[in-house]
Scaffold this active site. Structure first.
Site, PDB file in Angstrom:
ATOM      1  N   HIS A  89      -5.465   9.891   4.553  1.00 60.86           N
ATOM      2  CA  HIS A  89      -6.835  10.140   5.004  1.00 60.86           C
ATOM      3  C   HIS A  89      -7.536  11.232   4.190  1.00 60.86           C
ATOM      4  CE1 HIS A  89     -10.086   9.308   7.530  1.00 60.86           C
ATOM      5  NE2 HIS A  89      -9.554   9.450   8.723  1.00 60.86           N
ATOM      6  N   ASP A 130     -11.413   7.273   3.444  1.00 59.52           N
ATOM      7  CA  ASP A 130     -12.093   7.375   4.744  1.00 59.52           C
ATOM      8  C   ASP A 130     -11.793   6.137   5.574  1.00 59.52           C
ATOM      9  OD1 ASP A 130     -13.246   9.701   3.974  1.00 59.52           O
ATOM     10  OD2 ASP A 130     -15.093   8.768   3.237  1.00 59.52           O
ATOM     11  N   CYS A 171       1.299   1.734  -7.961  1.00 59.95           N
ATOM     12  CA  CYS A 171      -0.060   2.149  -7.592  1.00 59.95           C
ATOM     13  C   CYS A 171      -0.256   2.085  -6.085  1.00 59.95           C
ATOM     14  CB  CYS A 171      -1.087   1.251  -8.259  1.00 59.95           C
ATOM     15  SG  CYS A 171      -0.957   1.222 -10.050  1.00 59.95           S
TER      16      CYS A 171
END
Ligand code: CAO
Length: 436
Positions: A409, A413, A353
């Site tokens: 990105h 954020d 993950c």
């Protein structure tokens, strides 16, 4: 009867100062009709200069690096009249046996269209770079072979050695390259429109040794390049105060018997990251391939970068949220041992993950790890050190752990990155919070 035939640069359409990139024959060589004598290149095209006669090369007048124009003498070929080209045969009426004045012939060029510029960043088969690209120009191949390579989507400079004369790349070399790429899953072209790195002969600067990269290094390199080119990544740096955590860890380790697996700080970092993932699910996610959806994961598997003699591998610790410190220590110990012995199975490295790359056992103050896509973030760790920290009244010695969070990105954020890091810091600063 033998004719001395002068082979000159033909009319190439008002272009002067054409670069000679290769000369393939020398005096004394036997050449056949249409055999390439030299390769010329302008900024728009490259062309083979074929021989217009079968015979023996008498003299060569050009060398690589020269500049030539229409009419420049390339070579003289001593040809028998029977074997000269039709053009030569016509001229032979004016020719006399050697050493009579030579017959003048312009070599019929085999022009090569300018390679189209790469157009998209996603195109798989990028046409070969234009001749202005030094590496493409350096490739030792005829225009016909270059064209063949382009048709197959192969960047010809990636074929490092050809089986032809002087290492010239032949069609068979291109075919073999494609076969190899298909079986090994390597890319044929750069795929990004970015000019490829030039191939350099380092032996010109001193002694060298060439060593083949191992499979892990090659595959890791391909994956890292792909991620680097596809993900807009940001790395955010911070420090966690692990003074109390370290004291607790030392207590736990002191209680252990000889032979028990020691708990390293990394185990607490893994736990803190999982707690932060539970709080910020967008970090436990992957972007769908079309970039339209975020796939949120309800499981908590952590990839740990492990340094092995064969290169970097990232085994995955599963269901970390359900495991305690000791169980995780055993798990990490088992996976990193297997990794170093080369015994990991592909499944051991799948389903992560988020990844953690810890260089803390070695040193460092900060680095910028590359996201292990399709994960969306990776946490880098370097060496903790005692630092004077201002507590509002005085400087106190605290053990500070540098952390580096790189994130994709497109998904995360900047503020989310900073909050995620703040959560990790909070868990590490007070590990009782991991119980909440
Ligand atoms: N600060 C200070 N000391 C640290 C530390 C840190 N951040 N991290 C580890 N240490 C100490 C450990 O406590 C241990 O000390 P002792 O020998 O006194 O017990 C020592 O350094 C060695 O630790 P370790 O590296 O064996 O154990 P780990 O659990 O910290 O890490 C593993 C395990 C598998 C991640 C690590 O061995 C490894 O392979 N790291 C390399 C990862 C890598 O290659 N990353 C680069 C990828 S590029 O993105």
């Amino acid at each position: 009867m033998a004719l001395l035939i002068e082979i000159k640069v033909p009319d190439v359409g008002n272009v002067a100062d054409i670069d000679v990139v290769d000369v393939l024959v020398k005096a004394g060589d036997e050449v056949k009709l249409e055999q390439t004598l030299a390769v010329l290149e302008t900024d728009k095209a490259s062309m083979d200069l074929p021989s217009s006669a079968t015979g023996k090369v008498q003299e060569v007048f050009i060398k690589p690096g020269d500049k030539v124009s229409e009419g420049t003498l390339i070579a003289t070929v001593l040809a028998s009249t029977e074997e000269a080209s039709p053009n030569a045969a016509e001229d032979s009426s004016t020719a006399k046996p050697e050493p009579e004045p030579p017959v003048q012939q312009a070599a019929a060029p085999a022009p090569q269209e300018k390679a189209p510029e790469p157009v998209t960043a996603t195109a798989k088969a990028i046409p070969e770079a234009t001749p202005s690209n030094a590496s493409a120009r350096a490739a030792h191949a005829t225009p016909a072979v270059r064209l063949f390579a382009r048709e197959l989507g192969v960047e010809i400079h990636k074929i490092t050695s050809g089986s032809g004369r002087k290492g010239r790349i032949l069609k068979d070399d291109v075919k073999n390259f494609v076969k190899k790429a298909m079986t090994e899953g390597t890319t044929l072209a750069g795929g990004s429109g970015i000019p490829a790195m030039p191939s350099i002969d380092f032996s010109q600067f001193g002694e060298i040794e060439e060593k083949k990269l191992g499979k892990i290094k090659r595959l890791t390199g391909q994956n890292l390049s792909r991620v680097w080119l596809n993900l807009p990544m940001v790395t955010y740096h911070d420090e966690a105060d692990i003074t109390e955590m370290e004291a607790f860890r030392n207590t736990l380790n002191a209680e252990k018997s000889n032979g028990d697996i020691k708990i390293t700080g990394l185990i607490f970092i893994i736990k803190a990251v999982v707690a932060a993932l539970e709080q910020f699910p967008q970090f436990n996610a992957s972007l769908s391939a079309d970039g339209e959806n975020l796939i949120l994961k309800k499981y908590f598997n952590i990839g740990i970068a492990v340094d092995t003699p064969n290169g970097l591998v990232v085994p995955v610790l599963r269901d970390v949220n359900r495991k305690g410190i000791n169980e995780l220590s055993a798990d990490l110990n088992d996976k990193s041992n297997k990794a170093r012995l080369g015994k990991l199975m592909p499944a051991d490295m799948q389903g992560g993950c988020i990844s953690i790359s810890s260089l803390g056992g070695i040193g460092g103050t900060a680095f910028t790890p590359i996201v292990n896509a399709p994960e969306v973030a990776i946490l880098g760790v370097t060496r903790a050190k005692m630092q004077p920290v201002w507590n509002g009244k005085e400087f106190v010695p605290r053990l500070m752990l540098p952390l580096d969070l790189t994130y994709d990105h497109r998904v995360i954020d900047g503020v989310e990155g900073a909050r995620f890091m703040a959560a990790i810091k909070q868990y590490l600063g007070d590990i009782r919070r991991l119980l909440l």
